[in-house]
Design a protein around this motif. Structure first.
Motif, PDB file in Angstrom:
ATOM      1  N   LYS A 240     -37.147  33.794 -15.367  1.00  0.00           N
ATOM      2  CA  LYS A 240     -36.576  34.763 -14.420  1.00  0.00           C
ATOM      3  C   LYS A 240     -35.759  34.031 -13.354  1.00  0.00           C
ATOM      4  O   LYS A 240     -36.205  33.019 -12.820  1.00  0.00           O
ATOM      5  CB  LYS A 240     -37.695  35.527 -13.704  1.00  0.00           C
ATOM      6  CG  LYS A 240     -38.259  36.712 -14.445  1.00  0.00           C
ATOM      7  CD  LYS A 240     -38.301  37.929 -13.525  1.00  0.00           C
ATOM      8  CE  LYS A 240     -38.586  39.252 -14.209  1.00  0.00           C
ATOM      9  NZ  LYS A 240     -38.682  39.313 -15.630  1.00  0.00           N
ATOM     10  N   PRO A 244     -33.226  35.950  -4.620  1.00  0.00           N
ATOM     11  CA  PRO A 244     -33.757  37.224  -4.110  1.00  0.00           C
ATOM     12  C   PRO A 244     -32.724  38.346  -4.288  1.00  0.00           C
ATOM     13  O   PRO A 244     -31.551  38.183  -3.955  1.00  0.00           O
ATOM     14  CB  PRO A 244     -34.005  36.932  -2.625  1.00  0.00           C
ATOM     15  CG  PRO A 244     -34.173  35.450  -2.537  1.00  0.00           C
ATOM     16  CD  PRO A 244     -33.268  34.891  -3.598  1.00  0.00           C
ATOM     17  N   GLY A 245     -33.156  39.460  -4.838  1.00  0.00           N
ATOM     18  CA  GLY A 245     -32.270  40.603  -5.024  1.00  0.00           C
ATOM     19  C   GLY A 245     -31.496  40.586  -6.325  1.00  0.00           C
ATOM     20  O   GLY A 245     -30.778  41.543  -6.644  1.00  0.00           O
ATOM     21  N   TYR A 247     -32.225  40.963  -9.442  1.00  0.00           N
ATOM     22  CA  TYR A 247     -32.492  42.001 -10.447  1.00  0.00           C
ATOM     23  C   TYR A 247     -32.450  43.423  -9.875  1.00  0.00           C
ATOM     24  O   TYR A 247     -32.662  44.384 -10.610  1.00  0.00           O
ATOM     25  CB  TYR A 247     -33.865  41.756 -11.098  1.00  0.00           C
ATOM     26  CG  TYR A 247     -33.914  40.508 -11.953  1.00  0.00           C
ATOM     27  CD1 TYR A 247     -33.453  40.527 -13.274  1.00  0.00           C
ATOM     28  CD2 TYR A 247     -34.394  39.308 -11.443  1.00  0.00           C
ATOM     29  CE1 TYR A 247     -33.492  39.381 -14.058  1.00  0.00           C
ATOM     30  CE2 TYR A 247     -34.421  38.154 -12.226  1.00  0.00           C
ATOM     31  CZ  TYR A 247     -33.975  38.197 -13.525  1.00  0.00           C
ATOM     32  OH  TYR A 247     -34.002  37.068 -14.309  1.00  0.00           O
ATOM     33  N   ASP A 248     -32.187  43.530  -8.571  1.00  0.00           N
ATOM     34  CA  ASP A 248     -32.295  44.838  -7.915  1.00  0.00           C
ATOM     35  C   ASP A 248     -31.530  45.944  -8.639  1.00  0.00           C
ATOM     36  O   ASP A 248     -32.016  47.059  -8.775  1.00  0.00           O
ATOM     37  CB  ASP A 248     -31.792  44.761  -6.465  1.00  0.00           C
ATOM     38  CG  ASP A 248     -32.836  44.140  -5.549  1.00  0.00           C
ATOM     39  OD1 ASP A 248     -33.910  43.754  -6.061  1.00  0.00           O
ATOM     40  OD2 ASP A 248     -32.569  44.029  -4.335  1.00  0.00           O
ATOM     41  N   ASP A 249     -30.307  45.632  -9.089  1.00  0.00           N
ATOM     42  CA  ASP A 249     -29.466  46.686  -9.651  1.00  0.00           C
ATOM     43  C   ASP A 249     -29.429  46.664 -11.177  1.00  0.00           C
ATOM     44  O   ASP A 249     -28.651  47.407 -11.781  1.00  0.00           O
ATOM     45  CB  ASP A 249     -28.034  46.548  -9.109  1.00  0.00           C
ATOM     46  CG  ASP A 249     -28.001  46.630  -7.592  1.00  0.00           C
ATOM     47  OD1 ASP A 249     -28.827  47.386  -7.041  1.00  0.00           O
ATOM     48  OD2 ASP A 249     -27.169  45.947  -6.972  1.00  0.00           O
ATOM     49  N   GLU A 252     -32.151  49.162 -16.273  1.00  0.00           N
ATOM     50  CA  GLU A 252     -33.202  48.995 -17.276  1.00  0.00           C
ATOM     51  C   GLU A 252     -32.830  49.841 -18.486  1.00  0.00           C
ATOM     52  O   GLU A 252     -32.276  50.931 -18.357  1.00  0.00           O
ATOM     53  CB  GLU A 252     -34.561  49.421 -16.703  1.00  0.00           C
ATOM     54  CG  GLU A 252     -35.045  48.562 -15.529  1.00  0.00           C
ATOM     55  CD  GLU A 252     -35.341  47.106 -15.897  1.00  0.00           C
ATOM     56  OE1 GLU A 252     -35.597  46.810 -17.087  1.00  0.00           O
ATOM     57  OE2 GLU A 252     -35.279  46.234 -14.988  1.00  0.00           O
ATOM     58  N   ASN A 331     -24.552  47.528 -13.993  1.00  0.00           N
ATOM     59  CA  ASN A 331     -24.964  47.861 -12.634  1.00  0.00           C
ATOM     60  C   ASN A 331     -25.082  46.662 -11.702  1.00  0.00           C
ATOM     61  O   ASN A 331     -25.072  46.850 -10.492  1.00  0.00           O
ATOM     62  CB  ASN A 331     -26.275  48.656 -12.602  1.00  0.00           C
ATOM     63  CG  ASN A 331     -25.978  50.136 -12.612  1.00  0.00           C
ATOM     64  OD1 ASN A 331     -24.838  50.537 -12.862  1.00  0.00           O
ATOM     65  ND2 ASN A 331     -26.991  50.943 -12.349  1.00  0.00           N
ATOM     66  N   GLN A 332     -25.174  45.460 -12.244  1.00  0.00           N
ATOM     67  CA  GLN A 332     -25.128  44.294 -11.355  1.00  0.00           C
ATOM     68  C   GLN A 332     -23.674  44.110 -10.966  1.00  0.00           C
ATOM     69  O   GLN A 332     -22.818  43.939 -11.838  1.00  0.00           O
ATOM     70  CB  GLN A 332     -25.611  43.036 -12.071  1.00  0.00           C
ATOM     71  CG  GLN A 332     -27.116  42.916 -12.194  1.00  0.00           C
ATOM     72  CD  GLN A 332     -27.494  41.561 -12.777  1.00  0.00           C
ATOM     73  OE1 GLN A 332     -27.138  41.247 -13.914  1.00  0.00           O
ATOM     74  NE2 GLN A 332     -28.232  40.764 -12.029  1.00  0.00           N
ATOM     75  N   LYS A 336     -21.474  41.230  -5.446  1.00  0.00           N
ATOM     76  CA  LYS A 336     -22.760  41.172  -4.745  1.00  0.00           C
ATOM     77  C   LYS A 336     -23.580  39.961  -5.225  1.00  0.00           C
ATOM     78  O   LYS A 336     -24.161  39.222  -4.421  1.00  0.00           O
ATOM     79  CB  LYS A 336     -23.533  42.476  -5.000  1.00  0.00           C
ATOM     80  CG  LYS A 336     -24.835  42.559  -4.255  1.00  0.00           C
ATOM     81  CD  LYS A 336     -25.510  43.920  -4.449  1.00  0.00           C
ATOM     82  CE  LYS A 336     -26.973  43.844  -4.014  1.00  0.00           C
ATOM     83  NZ  LYS A 336     -27.700  45.078  -4.361  1.00  0.00           N
ATOM     84  N   LEU A 340     -25.079  36.792  -3.215  1.00  0.00           N
ATOM     85  CA  LEU A 340     -26.520  36.507  -3.200  1.00  0.00           C
ATOM     86  C   LEU A 340     -26.800  35.060  -3.592  1.00  0.00           C
ATOM     87  O   LEU A 340     -27.619  34.363  -2.999  1.00  0.00           O
ATOM     88  CB  LEU A 340     -27.272  37.438  -4.167  1.00  0.00           C
ATOM     89  CG  LEU A 340     -27.457  38.893  -3.736  1.00  0.00           C
ATOM     90  CD1 LEU A 340     -28.165  39.681  -4.848  1.00  0.00           C
ATOM     91  CD2 LEU A 340     -28.268  38.975  -2.441  1.00  0.00           C
ATOM     92  N   HIS A 344     -28.405  32.184  -1.213  1.00  0.00           N
ATOM     93  CA  HIS A 344     -29.681  31.584  -1.603  1.00  0.00           C
ATOM     94  C   HIS A 344     -29.539  30.088  -1.844  1.00  0.00           C
ATOM     95  O   HIS A 344     -30.352  29.283  -1.364  1.00  0.00           O
ATOM     96  CB  HIS A 344     -30.202  32.275  -2.862  1.00  0.00           C
ATOM     97  CG  HIS A 344     -31.513  31.717  -3.344  1.00  0.00           C
ATOM     98  ND1 HIS A 344     -32.657  31.751  -2.571  1.00  0.00           N
ATOM     99  CD2 HIS A 344     -31.863  31.110  -4.494  1.00  0.00           C
ATOM    100  CE1 HIS A 344     -33.643  31.184  -3.227  1.00  0.00           C
ATOM    101  NE2 HIS A 344     -33.194  30.775  -4.395  1.00  0.00           N
TER     102      HIS A 344
END
Lengths: 456, 456
Positions: A240, A244-245, A247-249, A252, A331-332, A336, A340, A344
């Motif tokens: 994985k 941070p963030g 996988y937010d968008d 699935e 959607n990613q 953005k 990120l 990070h």
């Protein structure tokens, strides 16, 4: 459908000749000397469309290579299909690996051998001939537009702008593209997803110059060691990504679609054997095909720093670099994700070094829902030709222009590819089976028929 | 000691002229065209030794450049000092950065400016002239042997074998070397330790060819990601190398010696400023100077793999490489460490890749105990000249021939360096302060005197 088979049977030699005429133009977009060939190819496509039955066809100049646009509007109230293809091809080096000259198409073993035989002159010509078939047999059930560009193989740098400028003219209900492949000659498939991409270059600076690794080694942070540690931290032991963030968008995928996707034949042993690895890697909880199809990735594409010549030179280098890319799923947003990562990566840098992250490139992912009429029409058309329902496939690759179409024109694309893995696109001895060429010409009119019916 | 000062005062111009004669021979060992100059330098040294008072001096051919050997045996029962120096120099490129021609020595600002002014013609000539001084003033208290090689700057590839072949002739109680530097012109120091070295190249192979990072990324292990993770695992968060057994043989330094070593002036702010880093790194519990002096290090000297050109090329590469080195401290055997690393690195490789470790180079560390007569004689001699007790210094660098001497001849070396950091050895505008040159000639006879007394 007899009218389809009959028309193809009667004209099959001519179809091939017309394809060969296009192939003979060495329209390599990445080589400047072939610029005149790009104009010849645009002209060839214009004539092809007019002869097939287009009301009009024109060549549009851009800052790069021209775009050929043609259309036949039979009734503005009817649905409209916008066909996209490209007239440019990849270079042919190393040319001595070809069994026959790349721009002199030959038939051997039931296949057309030439550069562009599949990608995308062969697959593009299927659409021109299917269009001709529908016009000549009076079966065209809707409006058709063709947009044939000349810069796909160099990343379509001008087509987005051209679409922007010609939005009104390009209005359509769906974009139809044959520039992908099927699972194999007996297993039809439709590419329903493409991954997006974010691409960075990172630079880690330690001391202001290369240092003697004896005099300084141990007391001063080594930028290669540091870069390695930072890269190592980006993916955890379950595969994985740790940003941070990140996988937010991520969209699935439903259990139903995962089940459908899993029907694509996949043999892990063959897959491993082909690339000669003992074990696959990837995100825990997902199959290899899901890892490339519906999950994002994090790959270092290149790394360099310090002494890389022969033998043993001891140095504590000043700098280390890496090119890093992440394939993104629908959607990613690549902007953005680019931010990120930058935030990070810079935040985990130890104070003993300076870190600079530059975003080099990006593209959105694309997904074609399997419940829209255009997808279902394509599914039905393939089923008719191949006797099997096509499998939806999420490709791990990116065709950025497809998401650009959605962004700019607001139109979904259906990727009705007829290529095969064995076609060696981009490589020496590119080829395209005659059967796939003719199956395409046979399947496409069925798509139009079902699509027009469903849109009623 | 008046006899020393008087002799130097009377002969100082001639000493310089003799050094200049040696410097004018462009004896660059790494450039084949200078091979005849190596013979000239060997001849020059032979005459220098004979004129200084050697019983004999000869030129010994090797597979590479010659060695000049000379000796004066006054009494076989007395102790013997073996002086080591080298007649070869580094290349002079870029020559346009020199303020005066590198092989035409000049005096400016109280310094000799020329290639070899310090390293090691200047420092070597101090020993010849100190020897002459003792002979001519009838103060030579013991036997002296000189071994002047011509390949130090290319790693002394033939001197080990030559020592092996001439063991009997080279018998001595101590080897005296001036090829290092002092802390500064007012702070004498003696290098008591040199680190050893192990050097590897590692190759990580993932798939058998570069793959499309879209189609395969996420399912197939990326060798750069894997190499980065493996490198990251080699050093823990406390800066300790994680190879099992790595520290087993590390010679711990006594609290007393650590206290002595800590007397070397060190300003962390200046150190950081000079290399432009905000923070230093290193092993927890040790000062920066201890990290480079008495503790081993683990540095990646070079790394490469995948796409390293302009812009963004997406690729999941087949291979990634790194050149890795570890500076070792006394008692760590480089052969053993080479094996430990190879075994450990291969053992932590995931099954998704193949890992190959090749040992490229190695050398043993060296330590000179501070309680042997030769060290204490040197300490006393420096104290006499500089009015200060010299600081023992552990250098982070390696002079592999010094540990080779110990291995083959079984003799400890004392590194009585008179160079300064500002001497720019190996760089344009190499220089050597006249004061250091004459201080060397003054200090060396005192070493002989004290050494002979202590050995009684």
């Amino acid at each position: 459908m007899d009218y389809i088979n009959n028309y193809i049977e009667k004209n099959k030699e001519r179809f091939l000749e017309e394809l060969f005429g296009l192939i003979r133009i060495p329209s390599i977009s990445s080589i400047k000397d072939h610029k005149p060939d790009m104009s010849k190819a645009a002209e060839y496509w214009k004539n092809t469309l007019l002869e097939a039955g287009a009301d009009k066809a024109d060549i549009y100049e851009t800052e790069g290579n021209p775009v050929t646009y043609g259309e036949k509007i039979i009734d503005p109230a009817l649905p409209t299909v916008l066909v996209y293809s490209h007239m440019d091809v990849m270079p042919v080096d190393p040319v001595d690996l070809w069994d026959s000259p790349p721009f002199e198409p030959e038939i051997r073993d039931g296949k057309i051998w030439a550069r562009g035989a599949d990608d995308d002159k062969g697959q593009g010509m299927m659409h021109a001939k299917a269009f001709e078939l529908m016009v000549k047999t009076n079966t065209l059930p809707c409006n058709v537009k063709f947009m044939i560009e000349g810069e796909e193989e160099v990343g379509s740098p001008n087509l987005g702008k051209w679409c922007e400028q010609n939005k009104e003219m390009l209005k359509a209900d769906v974009i139809l593209v044959s520039d992908t492949s099927m699972i194999d000659a007996k297993t039809p498939s439709i590419t329903t997803g493409l991954r997006g991409l974010a691409y960075w270059q990172v630079e880690v600076t330690g001391p202001n110059r290369d240092l003697h690794s004896g005099l300084f080694g141990g007391a001063v942070a080594n930028p290669i060691n540091v870069l390695s540690s930072m890269i190592a931290k980006m993916v955890d032991e379950n595969g994985k990504v740790t940003i941070p963030g990140f996988y937010d968008d991520v969209m699935e995928v439903s259990a139903e679609e995962r089940e459908l996707l899993a029907r694509a034949p996949f043999n892990a042993d063959d897959y491993k054997k082909a690339i000669d690895v003992k074990e696959l890697a990837g995100e825990k909880g997902y199959s290899p095909m899901e890892c490339t199809g519906i999950r994002p990735s994090f790959d270092v594409c290149g790394i360099w720093g310090g002494y890389t010549g022969e033998g043993a030179k001891t140095v504590l280098p000043s700098k280390a670099f890496a090119k890093i890319s992440s394939r993104l799923v629908p959607n990613q947003d690549h902007h953005k994700i680019a931010d990120l990562f930058k935030e990070h990566f810079e935040s985990i840098a130890p104070k003993s070094v300076k870190v600079e992250v530059t975003s080099l490139h990006g593209g959105q992912g694309y997904v074609c829902p399997i419940d829209i009429p255009a997808y279902q029409a394509a599914e039905k058309a393939y089923t008719n030709t191949y006797g099997k329902r096509p499998v939806p496939v999420r490709s791990g690759g990116s065709i950025p222009i497809i998401s650009t179409f959605e962004e700019i024109l607001g139109i979904k694309s259906v990727l009705m590819g007829f290529g095969l893995e064995s076609d060696a696109i981009h490589s020496p001895n590119e080829n395209y089976p005659l059967e796939q060429f003719y199956n395409g010409i046979k399947t496409i009119p069925l798509f139009y028929k079902y699509f027009a019916e469903m849109m009623k």
